[in-house]
Design a protein around this motif. Structure first.
Motif, short mmCIF file in Angstrom:
data_model
loop_
_atom_site.label_atom_id
_atom_site.label_comp_id
_atom_site.label_asym_id
_atom_site.label_seq_id
_atom_site.Cartn_x
_atom_site.Cartn_y
_atom_site.Cartn_z
N GLY A 217 0.81 -1.22 0.00
CA GLY A 217 0.00 0.00 0.00
C GLY A 217 0.84 1.27 0.00
N ALA A 218 0.46 2.24 0.84
CA ALA A 218 1.16 3.52 0.85
C ALA A 218 1.05 4.17 2.22
CB ALA A 218 0.58 4.45 -0.22
N THR A 239 3.53 -5.42 -12.67
CA THR A 239 3.41 -4.19 -11.87
C THR A 239 3.85 -2.94 -12.64
OG1 THR A 239 5.61 -4.55 -10.96
CG2 THR A 239 3.76 -5.37 -9.65
N ALA A 272 -4.40 1.60 -8.94
CA ALA A 272 -3.13 0.90 -9.22
C ALA A 272 -3.31 -0.61 -9.09
CB ALA A 272 -2.05 1.40 -8.26
N VAL A 276 -2.01 -3.61 -11.85
CA VAL A 276 -1.09 -4.74 -11.60
C VAL A 276 -1.70 -6.08 -12.02
CG1 VAL A 276 0.08 -3.54 -9.70
CG2 VAL A 276 -1.71 -5.20 -9.17
P1 ADP Z 1 6.43 2.04 -8.26
O1 ADP Z 1 5.78 1.28 -9.40
O2 ADP Z 1 6.62 3.49 -8.54
O3 ADP Z 1 7.65 1.36 -7.68
P2 ADP Z 1 4.89 0.85 -6.13
O4 ADP Z 1 5.41 -0.49 -6.55
O5 ADP Z 1 5.12 1.26 -4.72
O6 ADP Z 1 5.35 2.02 -7.09
O7 ADP Z 1 3.31 0.79 -6.42
C1 ADP Z 1 2.52 1.96 -6.39
C2 ADP Z 1 1.16 1.60 -5.84
O8 ADP Z 1 0.56 0.58 -6.67
C3 ADP Z 1 1.18 1.00 -4.44
O9 ADP Z 1 1.16 2.02 -3.46
C4 ADP Z 1 -0.10 0.17 -4.44
O10 ADP Z 1 -1.22 0.98 -4.18
C5 ADP Z 1 -0.18 -0.32 -5.88
N1 ADP Z 1 0.42 -1.66 -6.00
C6 ADP Z 1 1.69 -1.96 -6.39
N2 ADP Z 1 1.93 -3.28 -6.32
C7 ADP Z 1 0.78 -3.84 -5.86
C8 ADP Z 1 0.36 -5.18 -5.56
N3 ADP Z 1 1.20 -6.21 -5.68
N4 ADP Z 1 -0.90 -5.37 -5.11
C9 ADP Z 1 -1.75 -4.34 -4.98
N5 ADP Z 1 -1.42 -3.06 -5.23
C10 ADP Z 1 -0.18 -2.81 -5.66
#
Ligand code: ADP
Length: 295
Positions: A217-218, A239, A272, A276
């Motif tokens: 999450g965040a 992702t 998001a 994914v």
């Molecule tokens: P980035 O792609 O910039 O590295 P993140 O991987 O942190 O960013 O993903 C951004 C957002 O996408 C997360 O805060 C979450 O809300 C969502 N997200 C990413 N991966 C997943 C996952 N495996 N399951 C559910 N939500 C995801």
């Protein structure tokens, strides 16, 4: 009006069973070509939220540039805001593994052709209440010039400092909403638990900080303190673009719709989570209808 000042790339993705080791060649299925670049991605998602968006990016005078221009035009982002430069159009090579994780190498020659004066001039066309959204693909000087111009005219600023460049931390004082992932936060010295890291980045000058944690999450941090918004558990396919979907929806939710930060982060995370579960970059983004159901 939102101005997204960033990059646009041609993305070529390949799915690998496992990451190739140095010296190893792995055989893969057909590559997938998609529109990409954090700037283009975030502008597209913002547009799908219904927020008015102008997207400015530099592309080459080549076939890849023409392809990007056609894709953006089809998405309602006009050719008139694409700067044709001498450098070749930027490209990203993306490997996606069996767990849906990605490893990306990108060129930035076209994006780095945007001069600081040009960046500031784009922002000068905005006024108080408008928003400026930038990522890390332009030069430090151009990025600084744009944010400084925004500060002078009362434009609200959103920064996703990805990829990280040395010197970006000096810009945080010009940023209203800073959004970054854990690796980026660590590069700026935001170590420790995510809540602490987010607070440390606020002390470095950013108004509000949202730290994304992938499948966890965040975390958000503002004047009211730090808070964690968990992600939805979903089956992960790819992702790539999750962070860009998150950014576009978050910026629209906070600056355009005026949602409280926690609700905005929840909506961005839900959007998001759709990305994914699908393969590709732009082709995996939620539709306008899907986003409308979340905002
Ligand atoms: P980035 O792609 O910039 O590295 P993140 O991987 O942190 O960013 O993903 C951004 C957002 O996408 C997360 O805060 C979450 O809300 C969502 N997200 C990413 N991966 C997943 C996952 N495996 N399951 C559910 N939500 C995801």
């Amino acid at each position: 009006m939102f101005l997204v000042l960033g990059n646009a790339t041609v993305d070529e993705s390949m799915t690998v069973e496992a990451w190739p080791s140095p010296g190893q060649t792995v055989v893969v299925g057909p590559p997938r070509r998609d529109l990409g670049g954090k700037g283009a991605n975030q502008a597209l998602v913002l547009g799908r939220t219904g927020a008015p968006v102008r997207f400015v990016a530099a592309i080459g005078r080549d076939a890849e540039g023409d392809w990007i221009a056609a894709r953006l035009a089809a998405e309602g982002l006009p050719e008139s805001d694409l700067l044709r430069v001498e450098a070749a159009t930027d490209r990203s090579m993306i490997f996606v593994n069996g767990a849906g994780e990605n490893a990306i190498a990108s060129t930035t020659a076209a994006a780095c052709s945007i001069e600081p004066a040009m960046a500031a001039a784009c922002v000068a066309r905005l006024g108080p209440g408008d928003g400026l959204l930038m990522q890390g693909n332009l030069t430090l000087a151009a990025t600084r010039a744009a944010f400084a111009a925004a500060r002078q005219t009362g434009v609200r600023t959103v920064f996703n400092p990805s990829p990280v460049q040395p010197g970006f931390a000096d810009l945080f004082a010009l940023v209203d909403l800073l959004v970054l992932n854990e690796g980026e936060a660590a590069a700026f010295g935001g170590a420790g638990a995510p809540e602490e890291a987010a607070q440390a980045l606020r002390r470095a000058g950013a108004g509000t900080v949202v730290l994304t944690l992938g499948g966890r999450g965040a975390v958000l941090a503002d004047d009211a303190g730090a808070d964690h918004v968990p992600a939805r558990p979903v089956p992960v396919v790819d992702t790539t673009g999750a962070g860009d979907t998150f950014m576009g929806v978050l910026a629209a939710a906070v600056l355009h719709r005026g949602l409280p930060l926690r609700a905005a982060v929840a909506a961005a995370g839900a959007a998001a989570a759709l990305t994914v579960q699908r393969q590709g970059t732009v082709s995996a983004f939620p539709s306008g209808e899907e986003i409308a159901g979340l905002l």
